[in-house]
Design a protein around this motif. Structure first.
Motif, PDB file in Angstrom:
ATOM      1  N   TYR A  18      41.195 -73.615  81.190  1.00 27.51           N
ATOM      2  CA  TYR A  18      41.985 -72.308  81.127  1.00 27.51           C
ATOM      3  C   TYR A  18      41.957 -72.137  83.206  1.00 27.51           C
ATOM      4  CZ  TYR A  18      43.381 -67.251  81.577  1.00 27.51           C
ATOM      5  OH  TYR A  18      44.057 -66.148  82.013  1.00 27.51           O
ATOM      6  N   CYS A  19      43.590 -72.135  83.305  1.00 24.21           N
ATOM      7  CA  CYS A  19      43.952 -72.201  84.689  1.00 24.21           C
ATOM      8  C   CYS A  19      45.009 -70.723  84.990  1.00 24.21           C
ATOM      9  CB  CYS A  19      44.696 -73.232  85.081  1.00 24.21           C
ATOM     10  SG  CYS A  19      44.914 -73.221  86.959  1.00 24.21           S
ATOM     11  N   GLU A  20      44.429 -70.339  85.117  1.00 21.46           N
ATOM     12  CA  GLU A  20      45.338 -69.191  86.026  1.00 21.46           C
ATOM     13  C   GLU A  20      45.686 -68.367  87.421  1.00 21.46           C
ATOM     14  OE1 GLU A  20      45.675 -63.923  84.617  1.00 21.46           O
ATOM     15  OE2 GLU A  20      44.164 -65.719  84.223  1.00 21.46           O
ATOM     16  N   ASP A  21      47.295 -68.527  87.643  1.00 19.15           N
ATOM     17  CA  ASP A  21      47.241 -68.172  89.263  1.00 19.15           C
ATOM     18  C   ASP A  21      48.658 -66.779  89.439  1.00 19.15           C
ATOM     19  OD1 ASP A  21      49.508 -68.534  88.950  1.00 19.15           O
ATOM     20  OD2 ASP A  21      50.087 -69.845  90.735  1.00 19.15           O
ATOM     21  N   LYS A  22      48.098 -66.393  90.476  1.00 22.48           N
ATOM     22  CA  LYS A  22      48.816 -65.032  90.932  1.00 22.48           C
ATOM     23  C   LYS A  22      49.401 -64.955  89.727  1.00 22.48           C
ATOM     24  CE  LYS A  22      51.097 -62.254  94.486  1.00 22.48           C
ATOM     25  NZ  LYS A  22      50.330 -62.236  95.789  1.00 22.48           N
ATOM     26  N   GLY A  23      51.019 -65.900  89.978  1.00 18.58           N
ATOM     27  CA  GLY A  23      52.017 -65.712  89.088  1.00 18.58           C
ATOM     28  C   GLY A  23      51.836 -65.766  87.306  1.00 18.58           C
ATOM     29  N   GLY A  24      50.621 -66.006  86.757  1.00 24.41           N
ATOM     30  CA  GLY A  24      50.523 -66.238  85.386  1.00 24.41           C
ATOM     31  C   GLY A  24      49.569 -67.445  84.737  1.00 24.41           C
ATOM     32  N   ILE A  25      49.277 -67.232  83.612  1.00 24.64           N
ATOM     33  CA  ILE A  25      48.454 -68.200  83.175  1.00 24.64           C
ATOM     34  C   ILE A  25      49.530 -69.389  83.070  1.00 24.64           C
ATOM     35  CG2 ILE A  25      47.745 -69.330  80.726  1.00 24.64           C
ATOM     36  CD1 ILE A  25      47.659 -66.665  79.867  1.00 24.64           C
ATOM     37  N   LEU A  26      48.640 -70.931  83.617  1.00 23.01           N
ATOM     38  CA  LEU A  26      49.594 -71.655  83.940  1.00 23.01           C
ATOM     39  C   LEU A  26      48.954 -73.328  82.400  1.00 23.01           C
ATOM     40  CD1 LEU A  26      48.799 -72.179  87.113  1.00 23.01           C
ATOM     41  CD2 LEU A  26      51.013 -71.573  86.790  1.00 23.01           C
ATOM     42  N   VAL A  27      47.837 -73.212  82.361  1.00 19.84           N
ATOM     43  CA  VAL A  27      46.884 -73.489  81.085  1.00 19.84           C
ATOM     44  C   VAL A  27      46.495 -72.826  80.086  1.00 19.84           C
ATOM     45  CG1 VAL A  27      45.460 -75.885  80.654  1.00 19.84           C
ATOM     46  CG2 VAL A  27      46.768 -75.391  82.678  1.00 19.84           C
ATOM     47  N   ASN A  28      46.357 -72.535  79.041  1.00 19.44           N
ATOM     48  CA  ASN A  28      45.471 -72.343  77.645  1.00 19.44           C
ATOM     49  C   ASN A  28      44.611 -73.412  76.810  1.00 19.44           C
ATOM     50  OD1 ASN A  28      43.463 -70.368  76.392  1.00 19.44           O
ATOM     51  ND2 ASN A  28      45.318 -68.573  76.276  1.00 19.44           N
ATOM     52  N   LYS A  29      43.717 -73.662  76.520  1.00 19.27           N
ATOM     53  CA  LYS A  29      43.302 -74.713  75.560  1.00 19.27           C
ATOM     54  C   LYS A  29      41.842 -74.020  75.590  1.00 19.27           C
ATOM     55  CE  LYS A  29      45.403 -79.013  77.924  1.00 19.27           C
ATOM     56  NZ  LYS A  29      45.001 -80.055  78.343  1.00 19.27           N
ATOM     57  N   ARG A  30      41.395 -72.817  75.440  1.00 21.66           N
ATOM     58  CA  ARG A  30      40.769 -72.548  75.083  1.00 21.66           C
ATOM     59  C   ARG A  30      40.233 -71.764  73.942  1.00 21.66           C
ATOM     60  NH1 ARG A  30      40.926 -66.854  78.243  1.00 21.66           N
ATOM     61  NH2 ARG A  30      40.204 -67.416  80.012  1.00 21.66           N
ATOM     62  N   VAL A  31      39.318 -72.088  72.412  1.00 19.82           N
ATOM     63  CA  VAL A  31      39.438 -72.129  71.143  1.00 19.82           C
ATOM     64  C   VAL A  31      39.572 -70.717  71.303  1.00 19.82           C
ATOM     65  CG1 VAL A  31      38.333 -73.551  69.704  1.00 19.82           C
ATOM     66  CG2 VAL A  31      38.499 -74.648  71.021  1.00 19.82           C
ATOM     67  N   LYS A  32      40.192 -70.400  69.930  1.00 15.79           N
ATOM     68  CA  LYS A  32      39.949 -68.671  69.911  1.00 15.79           C
ATOM     69  C   LYS A  32      38.987 -68.850  68.192  1.00 15.79           C
ATOM     70  CE  LYS A  32      42.879 -64.472  69.123  1.00 15.79           C
ATOM     71  NZ  LYS A  32      44.212 -64.924  69.401  1.00 15.79           N
ATOM     72  N   GLU A  33      38.400 -68.078  67.590  1.00 15.30           N
ATOM     73  CA  GLU A  33      37.369 -68.638  66.593  1.00 15.30           C
ATOM     74  C   GLU A  33      37.984 -67.161  66.274  1.00 15.30           C
ATOM     75  OE1 GLU A  33      33.100 -67.991  67.229  1.00 15.30           O
ATOM     76  OE2 GLU A  33      33.215 -70.422  68.114  1.00 15.30           O
ATOM     77  N   LEU A  34      38.422 -67.296  65.144  1.00 18.59           N
ATOM     78  CA  LEU A  34      39.486 -65.902  64.492  1.00 18.59           C
ATOM     79  C   LEU A  34      38.507 -65.830  62.216  1.00 18.59           C
ATOM     80  CD1 LEU A  34      43.031 -67.025  64.644  1.00 18.59           C
ATOM     81  CD2 LEU A  34      41.890 -65.146  65.573  1.00 18.59           C
ATOM     82  N   THR A  35      38.911 -64.681  62.527  1.00 14.65           N
ATOM     83  CA  THR A  35      37.567 -64.410  61.049  1.00 14.65           C
ATOM     84  C   THR A  35      39.238 -64.364  59.922  1.00 14.65           C
ATOM     85  OG1 THR A  35      39.084 -62.001  60.887  1.00 14.65           O
ATOM     86  CG2 THR A  35      36.775 -62.548  61.735  1.00 14.65           C
ATOM     87  N   ILE A  36      39.074 -64.388  58.421  1.00 13.70           N
ATOM     88  CA  ILE A  36      39.455 -64.668  57.449  1.00 13.70           C
ATOM     89  C   ILE A  36      40.954 -63.840  57.569  1.00 13.70           C
ATOM     90  CG2 ILE A  36      40.015 -64.930  55.105  1.00 13.70           C
ATOM     91  CD1 ILE A  36      38.623 -67.619  55.989  1.00 13.70           C
ATOM     92  N   GLU A  37      40.165 -61.999  57.560  1.00 12.25           N
ATOM     93  CA  GLU A  37      41.432 -61.548  57.716  1.00 12.25           C
ATOM     94  C   GLU A  37      42.433 -61.765  58.729  1.00 12.25           C
ATOM     95  OE1 GLU A  37      38.546 -61.323  57.295  1.00 12.25           O
ATOM     96  OE2 GLU A  37      37.578 -60.469  55.327  1.00 12.25           O
ATOM     97  N   GLN A  38      41.575 -62.226  59.737  1.00 12.32           N
ATOM     98  CA  GLN A  38      43.025 -61.992  61.429  1.00 12.32           C
ATOM     99  C   GLN A  38      44.024 -63.390  61.079  1.00 12.32           C
ATOM    100  OE1 GLN A  38      39.684 -62.538  63.752  1.00 12.32           O
ATOM    101  NE2 GLN A  38      40.656 -61.533  65.137  1.00 12.32           N
ATOM    102  N   ILE A  39      43.119 -64.409  59.944  1.00 12.66           N
ATOM    103  CA  ILE A  39      44.322 -65.641  59.963  1.00 12.66           C
ATOM    104  C   ILE A  39      45.381 -65.622  59.248  1.00 12.66           C
ATOM    105  CG2 ILE A  39      44.202 -68.097  58.700  1.00 12.66           C
ATOM    106  CD1 ILE A  39      41.242 -68.548  59.849  1.00 12.66           C
ATOM    107  N   GLU A  40      44.339 -64.137  57.741  1.00 13.19           N
ATOM    108  CA  GLU A  40      46.063 -64.051  57.145  1.00 13.19           C
ATOM    109  C   GLU A  40      46.669 -62.897  57.488  1.00 13.19           C
ATOM    110  OE1 GLU A  40      42.634 -63.761  52.639  1.00 13.19           O
ATOM    111  OE2 GLU A  40      42.641 -62.046  54.206  1.00 13.19           O
ATOM    112  N   LYS A  41      46.441 -61.818  58.433  1.00 16.46           N
ATOM    113  CA  LYS A  41      47.617 -61.453  59.203  1.00 16.46           C
ATOM    114  C   LYS A  41      48.648 -62.220  59.891  1.00 16.46           C
ATOM    115  CE  LYS A  41      47.186 -57.509  62.177  1.00 16.46           C
ATOM    116  NZ  LYS A  41      46.936 -56.153  62.953  1.00 16.46           N
ATOM    117  N   LEU A  42      48.436 -63.165  60.463  1.00 12.19           N
ATOM    118  CA  LEU A  42      48.962 -63.831  61.508  1.00 12.19           C
ATOM    119  C   LEU A  42      49.404 -64.703  60.430  1.00 12.19           C
ATOM    120  CD1 LEU A  42      46.437 -65.629  64.195  1.00 12.19           C
ATOM    121  CD2 LEU A  42      47.978 -64.168  64.196  1.00 12.19           C
ATOM    122  N   LEU A  43      49.781 -64.919  59.432  1.00 12.47           N
ATOM    123  CA  LEU A  43      49.922 -66.078  58.152  1.00 12.47           C
ATOM    124  C   LEU A  43      51.489 -65.231  57.472  1.00 12.47           C
ATOM    125  CD1 LEU A  43      47.405 -68.846  57.172  1.00 12.47           C
ATOM    126  CD2 LEU A  43      49.467 -68.780  58.364  1.00 12.47           C
TER     127      LEU A  43
END
Length: 87
Positions: free
Chosen positions: A53-78
């Motif tokens: 992850y890298c962010e500067d005053k102008g905004g996010i430059l890199v975001n390779k964070r692993v995001k954990e989601l519940t089944i319900e959150q995945i269903e909502k996205l899909l």
């Protein structure tokens, strides 16, 4: 302690210069930089020392964070229900 949204836990080294400062974590990775002109940047690293992850005053430059989601959150996205098959 929090610094521009970074939770500082553990041991950190702060290096001051004439018009700026930098914060390094215990592994020597630069975690934060700020200067007197208002520019700032922050970094996060994985266990191997790679930037995830890298962010500067102008905004996010890199975001390779692993995001954990519940089944319900995945269903909502899909937009539909999913069923987990047994192996």
């Amino acid at each position: 302690m929090k610094l521009k949204g970074i939770e500082l836990k553990g041991t950190y080294k702060v290096v001051y210069y004439n018009t700026s400062f930098e914060v390094y974590d215990e592994k020597g990775n630069r975690s934060y930089y700020e200067d007197s002109y208002g520019y700032w940047a922050k970094w996060e690293y994985d266990g191997k020392g790679d930037v995830i992850y890298c962010e500067d005053k102008g905004g996010i430059l890199v975001n390779k964070r692993v995001k954990e989601l519940t089944i319900e959150q995945i269903e909502k996205l899909l937009g539909y229900k999913i069923k987990i098959k047994g192996e």
